[in-house]
Design an enzyme around this catalytic site. Structure first.
Site, PDB file in Angstrom:
ATOM      1  N   ARG A 125      47.393  74.251  65.056  1.00  0.00           N
ATOM      2  CA  ARG A 125      47.233  73.710  63.703  1.00  0.00           C
ATOM      3  C   ARG A 125      48.494  73.893  62.858  1.00  0.00           C
ATOM      4  NH1 ARG A 125      44.434  78.561  60.797  1.00  0.00           N
ATOM      5  NH2 ARG A 125      44.531  80.087  62.455  1.00  0.00           N
TER       6      ARG A 125
ATOM      7  N   SER B 210      43.346  77.112  56.174  1.00  0.00           N
ATOM      8  CA  SER B 210      43.058  77.298  57.596  1.00  0.00           C
ATOM      9  C   SER B 210      43.243  76.009  58.390  1.00  0.00           C
ATOM     10  CB  SER B 210      41.710  77.975  57.842  1.00  0.00           C
ATOM     11  OG  SER B 210      40.657  77.212  57.453  1.00  0.00           O
TER      12      SER B 210
ATOM     13  N   GLU C 123      31.709  67.177  53.651  1.00  0.00           N
ATOM     14  CA  GLU C 123      32.428  66.461  54.707  1.00  0.00           C
ATOM     15  C   GLU C 123      32.095  64.972  54.750  1.00  0.00           C
ATOM     16  OE1 GLU C 123      30.546  69.220  55.216  1.00  0.00           O
ATOM     17  OE2 GLU C 123      32.143  70.722  55.375  1.00  0.00           O
TER      18      GLU C 123
ATOM     19  N   PHE D  15      32.344  70.484  61.570  1.00  0.00           N
ATOM     20  CA  PHE D  15      31.787  69.822  60.384  1.00  0.00           C
ATOM     21  C   PHE D  15      32.290  68.386  60.254  1.00  0.00           C
ATOM     22  CE2 PHE D  15      32.919  74.315  58.837  1.00  0.00           C
ATOM     23  CZ  PHE D  15      31.877  74.877  59.557  1.00  0.00           C
TER      24      PHE D  15
ATOM     25  N   ASP E 259      33.588  83.741  65.325  1.00  0.00           N
ATOM     26  CA  ASP E 259      32.682  82.941  64.482  1.00  0.00           C
ATOM     27  C   ASP E 259      31.450  82.463  65.247  1.00  0.00           C
ATOM     28  OD1 ASP E 259      33.917  83.173  62.077  1.00  0.00           O
ATOM     29  OD2 ASP E 259      35.008  81.269  62.190  1.00  0.00           O
TER      30      ASP E 259
ATOM     31  N   ARG F 149      42.313  76.973  66.690  1.00  0.00           N
ATOM     32  CA  ARG F 149      42.584  78.055  65.749  1.00  0.00           C
ATOM     33  C   ARG F 149      43.581  79.068  66.306  1.00  0.00           C
ATOM     34  NH1 ARG F 149      40.329  83.331  65.266  1.00  0.00           N
ATOM     35  NH2 ARG F 149      40.563  84.142  63.164  1.00  0.00           N
TER      36      ARG F 149
END
Lengths: 330, 284
Positions: free
Chosen positions: A26, A53, A74, A99, A133, A183
Site C-alpha cells: 500500500r 492506513s 462505502e 468493505f 484483525d 497491509r
C-alpha cells in the site's frame, strides 16, 4: 549455479540471494497516487475513514482540495466516485477490501461498470496477511467479485514498487479499475526499471518442469519457492500476473505448453479467484494438470501474518511442499 | 428558452401522461403510478427550469438531471421526446430488444441521460460527486437536480449522501423527493415508516420545501426558490398522487409496478384527454 542466473534479465529484478527489503504494498500505492496527482490535475481521491492506513494521506497533504473524506460509508464512497468521473475526474476511492468492494458491489456494478465510468477502486488490507484483525477484515473474495464485472480491470501488484507503477497506469486508463493491496510488509522483488504494462504477464524465472503462476503477494513467495524447488532438482518457471483481468492468455498458454503442469498461487479464495481465471484459460485452450493454491472455501482467522501464511501453506516452504506433493500425485 | 404559460405546461404534462400510458401498453410491462405522478415535475424541469439543449445533449453548460428511482424512467423518456431529444415514435420501443429506451435507464444507450439507475439509492451520491466535480472544474453556473422516490429512501445509501452533501456545502444540488406514499409492497408508512420526513431532512441540515407535486405553479416556485437558498442544500418534498390523471390508478399501490392492459389503457387515455379542464378547475 546461482539462482539469479535463471532470472529473466530483462525484468531487472532484485538480487534474490541478498537480504530482501520489505515494505507494505500500500505504501507504493500512496506514492503512485501522489505522482499521478502531480501529472494529472483531474486525479482526485476519496476515502472512507481510512486515509492513513490506505496511504492516501500523501495525496491528501499535497492536494487537500482534491481529497474528500467520506466517512464510514462505502456505498457513498464508490457512488460519489461515479459522479466525480462524470465530470472528467479520475477518482481513486479507497477503503479496506473487505468493505469496498465487500459492501458496495452493486453500486460498483451499476454506477461504475454498467455506467462505464473510470473510477479506481482501491481495496487495501486484502488477504489473510492482515493478521490479528481476523476473518472479518481478511478479504479473500474480492478478486472473484471484481473480475466478473464487465468493463472492470483487476490488478494485484507483487510489491510496493510495482504498486506505484500500477497506480500510475490506472490513472491514465479510461476504464473502471480495481487494485488489491496488502497491509503487511511484502518482499520487494521488482525495481524501478522492471516493466509494467496493463494486461501483461511476466516470466520472472524460466523453467521446464512446472509453471508457478502467481499474483499479488504470492509472486515473491513463488519466486522464493522456485529457489527451494531448484535445490530439489525441480526447474520451475515463475509467471507473475499482476493484471488478473484482462489476463495475459498468451503468456499463460506459452508457459503451460512448455511445462504441461501448472500451479496457481493467490492469497485469496481459489473459488472464482485468480486460479479459477487461469483454469478458465487453460481448460478452454490447452488443458493441462493443474492445482490452485490459496484459501479453500473457508475464512481466515486471527494470528500473526507469518503464522497465517504458514498455516495456509502459502509461504515459500509451504508452496514448495504443495508443489512436490502435486508432482508426486501423477 | 421559450417560456411557457402555466396552461401550456399543463397541456404538455397531459401529453406526457398520454405518452406514458401508450408506452406502457406497448411495452406490456413497467411502472404506471410513479411516472404518472411525476409528470408535472418532469414537465416543469424540461420545459421551464433546466438549462439544456435537446439537439446537443452533451452541451457543456447544461444542467444535470439525475433520475435516482430509475423505474420511473417512462416519464423521463416521454418528457425528452416531447422536448425534442428524439422522435415520439421511438417511445413505442420502450423495453423492447434493441431499444435505446431500456426498461431502466442506461446512460450509454441514450444521449441526454445522465446516469444509469434502477437499483435504488444511488442518485444523491452521484449528485454529490458531480457537484464536487463542478466545483473543481469551476463550472459555477450549472445546477444538478436529482429526483428520488419516497420508498427509495429506505436505502441507507441515501442517508450516507444526505450527510455528506451539507458537509461539503454542495448547494448546486436540488433534490426532489417524490412523496407519493406508495411502494411495491404497500403504503410507505406500513412497509417502512418514513415520517417525520421533514424533520428527518432538517436534522440532516437540509432546507426543506414542501409542495403539492402535481401543481405546476407550486413546482416552478419551489424550484426557483431552491436556487436562491445557498446556506443549505435544498430538498423539495413533492407530495404527488401516484397514478395522477387516471382515476382507477390514483393512490393505489398495486399500480406501482404494472402496466395497463389495452382496455385499461383506453379508459386511461379517455380520462387523460379530458384532464386539461380538470387540472385547471382544481387550481382555480
Amino acid at each position: 549455479m546461482s539462482i539469479n542466473e535463471q532470472f529473466n534479465q530483462n525484468l531487472y529484478l532484485v538480487d534474490l540471494l541478498k537480504p530482501l527489503n520489505y515494505e507494505p504494498i500500500r505504501a507504493g500505492f500512496g506514492r503512485g497516487l501522489k505522482k499521478a496527482g502531480l501529472i494529472n490535475n483531474n486525479v482526485v481521491a476519496a476515502c472512507a475513514d481510512l486515509t492513513e492506513s490506505t496511504q492516501m494521506n500523501l495525496f491528501k497533504e499535497q492536494f487537500p482540495e482534491r481529497f474528500f473524506e467520506i466517512g464510514v460509508a462505502e456505498q457513498n464512497l464508490v457512488t460519489l466516485g461515479s459522479g466525480l468521473a462524470a465530470l472528467n475526474k479520475i477518482p481513486f476511492v479507497s477503503s479496506y477490501a473487505a468493505f469496498s468492494p465487500g459492501r458496495n458491489w452493486e453500486q460498483i456494478r451499476t454506477t461504475i461498470c454498467l455506467n462505464d465510468r473510470p473510477v479506481k477502486i482501491v481495496g487495501s488490507h486484502a488477504g489473510v496477511s492482515v493478521g490479528p484483525d481476523g476473518a472479518t477484515h481478511q478479504m479473500l473474495e474480492d478478486i472473484a467479485l471484481m473480475r466478473v464485472l464487465p468493463n472492470m480491470k483487476v490488478f494485484a501488484p507483487a510489491d510496493s514498487v510495482e504498486a506505484e507503477k500500477i497506480t500510475l497506469a490506472m490513472s491514465s486508463d479510461p476504464k473502471p479499475n480495481y487494485i488489491r493491496l496488502a497491509r503487511e510488509k511484502t518482499a520487494i522483488i521488482t525495481t524501478e526499471k522492471t516493466p509494467f504494462q496493463i494486461g501483461q504477464g511476466y516470466i520472472l524465472t524460466k523453467g521446464g518442469d512446472i509453471s508457478l503462476m502467481a499474483t499479488g503477494t504470492m509472486s515473491a513467495q513463488a519466486l522464493l519457492a522456485s529457489e527451494l524447488l531448484y535445490k530439489e532438482g525441480i526447474d520451475a518457471e515463475v509467471v507473475h500476473l499482476p493484471t488478473i483481468k484482462p489476463l495475459d492468455e498468451q503468456t499463460i498458454l506459452k508457459s503451460a505448453m512448455k511445462t504441461r503442469k501448472v500451479i496457481t498461487i493467490e492469497e485469496a479464495q481459489v473459488n472464482g479467484g485468480f486460479g479459477s481465471a487461469v483454469a478458465e484459460v487453460l481448460s478452454e485452450n490447452y488443458p493441462v494438470r493443474m492445482k490452485r493454491l490459496g484459501i479453500y472455501d473457508r475464512f481466515g482467522e486471527s494470528g500473526s501474518p507469518d503464522q497465517l501464511i504458514k498455516f495456509f501453506k502459502l509461504d515459500s516452504q509451504g508452496i514448495k511442499e504443495q508443489v512436490l506433493s502435486f508432482l508426486k500425485s501423477f | 428558452m421559450t417560456k411557457y404559460s402555466i396552461e401550456q405546461l399543463e397541456l404538455i404534462a397531459t401529453r406526457i401522461r398520454e405518452d406514458i400510458i401508450d408506452m406502457l401498453l406497448h411495452a406490456g410491462s413497467g411502472h404506471s403510478a410513479g411516472p404518472l405522478g411525476l409528470a408535472d415535475i418532469f414537465t416543469v424541469l424540461y420545459f421551464d427550469i433546466l438549462n439544456h439543449d435537446p439537439k446537443n445533449p452533451d452541451w457543456e453548460e447544461r444542467d444535470i438531471l439525475l433520475l435516482s428511482n430509475g423505474h420511473c424512467v417512462p416519464v423521463r423518456y416521454a418528457a425528452m421526446a416531447e422536448a425534442g431529444y428524439f422522435k415520439k415514435e421511438e417511445l413505442k420501443t420502450l423495453r423492447q430488444f434493441g431499444s435505446r429506451l431500456q426498461g431502466h435507464p442506461e446512460r450509454l444507450r441514450l444521449p441526454g441521460l445522465e446516469n444509469t439507475s434502477g437499483p435504488l439509492g444511488c442518485g444523491l451520491s452521484q449528485a454529490a460527486g458531480m457537484a464536487l466535480g463542478l466545483r473543481l472544474n469551476k463550472m459555477n453556473g450549472r445546477r444538478i437536480y436529482v429526483v428520488m422516490g419516497d420508498g427509495e429512501i429506505d436505502e441507507g445509501n441515501i442517508w450516507e449522501a444526505a450527510m455528506l452533501i451539507p458537509k461539503y456545502k454542495l448547494n448546486s444540488i436540488t433534490a426532489i423527493l417524490d412523496r407519493n406514499n406508495i411502494q411495491i409492497d404497500g403504503p410507505t408508512e406500513e412497509v417502512m415508516p418514513l415520517e417525520e420526513l421533514r424533520r428527518k431532512w432538517e436534522s440532516f441540515n437540509w432546507h426543506v420545501i414542501e409542495i403539492d407535486g402535481n401543481n405546476i405553479e407550486a413546482i416552478i416556485d419551489a424550484l426557483n426558490m431552491a436556487q436562491t437558498i445557498v446556506e443549505k442544500p435544498v430538498i423539495i418534498i413533492a407530495h404527488t398522487i401516484p397514478g395522477k390523471g387516471v382515476d382507477f390508478m390514483e393512490k393505489d399501490f398495486r399500480w406501482h409496478g404494472i402496466p395497463p392492459n389495452s382496455e385499461q389503457a383506453k379508459l386511461a387515455l379517455k380520462e387523460l384527454r379530458t384532464l386539461g379542464g380538470k387540472i385547471k378547475s382544481e387550481h382555480q
